[in-house]
Enzyme design. Structure first.
Site, PDB file in Angstrom:
ATOM      1  CG  HIS A  15      -1.911  -1.172   1.151  1.00  0.00           C
ATOM      2  ND1 HIS A  15      -2.553  -1.677   2.267  1.00  0.00           N
ATOM      3  CD2 HIS A  15      -2.333  -1.941   0.108  1.00  0.00           C
ATOM      4  CE1 HIS A  15      -3.322  -2.686   1.911  1.00  0.00           C
ATOM      5  NE2 HIS A  15      -3.201  -2.870   0.606  1.00  0.00           N
ATOM      6  CB  CYS A  20       9.257  10.598 -11.924  1.00  0.00           C
ATOM      7  SG  CYS A  20       8.904  11.604 -13.386  1.00  0.00           S
ATOM      8  CB  CYS A  54      11.088   8.823 -15.938  1.00  0.00           C
ATOM      9  SG  CYS A  54      11.713   9.402 -14.334  1.00  0.00           S
ATOM     10  CB  CYS A  88      11.564  13.902 -12.282  1.00  0.00           C
ATOM     11  SG  CYS A  88      12.786  12.606 -12.578  1.00  0.00           S
ATOM     12  CB  CYS A  93      12.473  13.202 -16.541  1.00  0.00           C
ATOM     13  SG  CYS A  93      10.814  12.626 -16.087  1.00  0.00           S
TER      14      CYS A  93
END
EC number: 2.3.1.286
Length: 434
Positions: free
Chosen positions: A236, A244, A247, A299, A304
């Site tokens: 969980h 991210c 990515c 990120c 990215c």
């Protein structure tokens, strides 16, 4: 402490087998009516019994005809007992747990692939509440929604459900000084530290007795104790991990990463159709759970720069395939599974435990019954139970297990190291700066 059954009223120590419950008392309860009760309820609605006394009370509450040798309980008190039974927590005697702990230690030591399955019950001693215990989060919410006053006024019927109050009503009561909606301050996640059970599982992993941990908890205490990522499936999520959304790169943080403001914004809109919470610019409503997973950061990969999201699985969210697959692979290999602090009610996590039923030994330790309790008592060729069912606190059981697994010198040295481990934990947690 004495037994709450008035016909017993004998001493009740924590060394004995006992049952602890919590019911819903009406706001006004006359002394005359209370004097007729067979249970000496505390003002909080709590009561503790010898196991055999609770059995008598429960049996009597389910009988609508007078029978010899059992008390004739009033309709009002039957309602209280019925609600109390939903919260019942059971504790085996100290002597019984010590005896069973030695059996569990032998199972662990002889296992080919022992796996631990953990729930909220292993973190209660760290300061975080559970969900379904007599003081659990869901139990409190359920009891707060029930009104027993009407039953006491008319002497029959079933408790009614209170209507949920509107935001306008809530605001009016807040202005009048009502504390009905006052939010309880819990222990900050950064202040939580691994319990004896967390540390015992880490030690068993080091010794090679334990191969893997499957956890339903998102409090980050397993990883803080030193469990490596390739030895655990946090089904969980983890409130100290974010990833991210573009990515998939994961970042493990020393602070709580979730943005509760964004989630509160969407939650209040859903519940009240309006909110005074200002929506964070980056917040996006999740189509599955209806909350916001974005944490407000991006990120660190310059190529990215996608938004980071928390890893917590809310109601409606799907489990991450990679994490669940790791859990499934180890559950398939498992020949001894230690289920600690879980009521085994949340699927598909509980399905992993059921997968061991036909091929391995099952050990369950928590305070409440589970649907798999009978699996623990299946007999082997020698006529003895293959598994083990213990009612009580996980820390107490694991202290006895470790005393059986380690030599006296090893146990003393390891337990003495808890001071240094605590210092290490402190260095690995900081509160996020605003």
């Amino acid at each position: 402490m004495v037994c709450a059954y008035k016909k017993c009223n004998k001493d009740l120590s924590e060394d004995m087998s006992r049952v602890e419950v919590r019911t819903i008392l009406p706001k006004s309860l006359s002394k005359a009516l209370k004097s007729k009760f067979f249970v000496d309820w505390k003002t909080s609605g709590e009561a503790s019994f010898h196991q055999e006394c609770w059995d008598v009370i429960l049996k009597s509450s389910r009988s609508w005809k007078k029978k010899p040798n059992i008390p004739h309980i009033s309709g009002e008190e039957k309602i209280l007992i019925k609600e109390a039974a939903k919260t019942a927590e059971f504790f085996n005697s100290v002597e019984h747990i010590k005896k069973e702990a030695k059996r569990v230690a032998k199972m662990i030591s002889s296992a080919r692939h022992c796996v631990a399955f953990t729930g909220a019950g292993i973190s209660t001693s760290a300061g975080i509440g559970d969900y379904r215990g007599k003081s659990g989060k869901w139990t409190k919410m359920d009891q707060e929604s029930i009104d027993v006053s009407s039953v006491f006024e008319h002497g029959d019927g079933e408790p009614s459900r209170k209507k949920m109050k509107t935001e306008e009503t809530k605001n009016e009561e807040d202005e009048e000084g009502s504390d009905d909606y006052e939010e309880e301050d819990g222990v900050p996640y950064e202040s939580l530290r691994p319990t004896y059970t967390h540390e015992a599982l880490k030690k068993l992993l080091e010794l090679g007795n334990l191969k893997y941990i499957i956890s339903q908890n998102g409090d980050g205490l397993h990883t803080l104790s030193g469990i490596p990522q390739d030895k655990i499936s946090e089904l969980h999520g983890n409130v100290f991990a974010e990833k991210c959304e573009r990515c998939g790169k994961q970042y493990d943080r020393p602070y709580y990463v979730m943005d509760d403001i964004g989630s509160q914004y969407f939650e209040e809109l859903e519940d009240y159709r309006k909110t005074d919470v200002k929506k964070p610019a980056y917040a996006v409503k999740c189509e599955r759970c209806g909350l916001s997973h974005r944490t407000g950061k991006k990120c660190e990969d310059k190529k990215c720069r996608g938004y980071l999201i928390d890893t917590i699985i809310n109601f409606g969210d799907m489990l991450e395939d990679r994490i669940f697959d790791g859990a499934m692979d180890n559950a398939t290999e498992c020949d001894v599974m230690l289920c600690l602090g879980s009521t085994l009610k949340v699927a598909p996590a509980s399905d992993l435990v059921e997968s061991i039923m036909d091929k391995g030994r099952l050990v369950i330790c928590n305070r409440q019954p589970t649907h798999l309790d009978k699996e623990c008592s299946k007999q082997g060729r020698d006529g003895l139970p293959l598994g083990c069912r213990i009612f009580g606190d996980c820390d107490f059981l694991m202290k006895e297990v470790m005393a059986a697994v380690l030599t006296d010198t090893e146990l003393k040295t390891w337990e003495a190291g808890s001071v240094d481990r605590r210092i290490k934990y402190d260095s690995m947690r900081v509160k996020q700066q605003d």
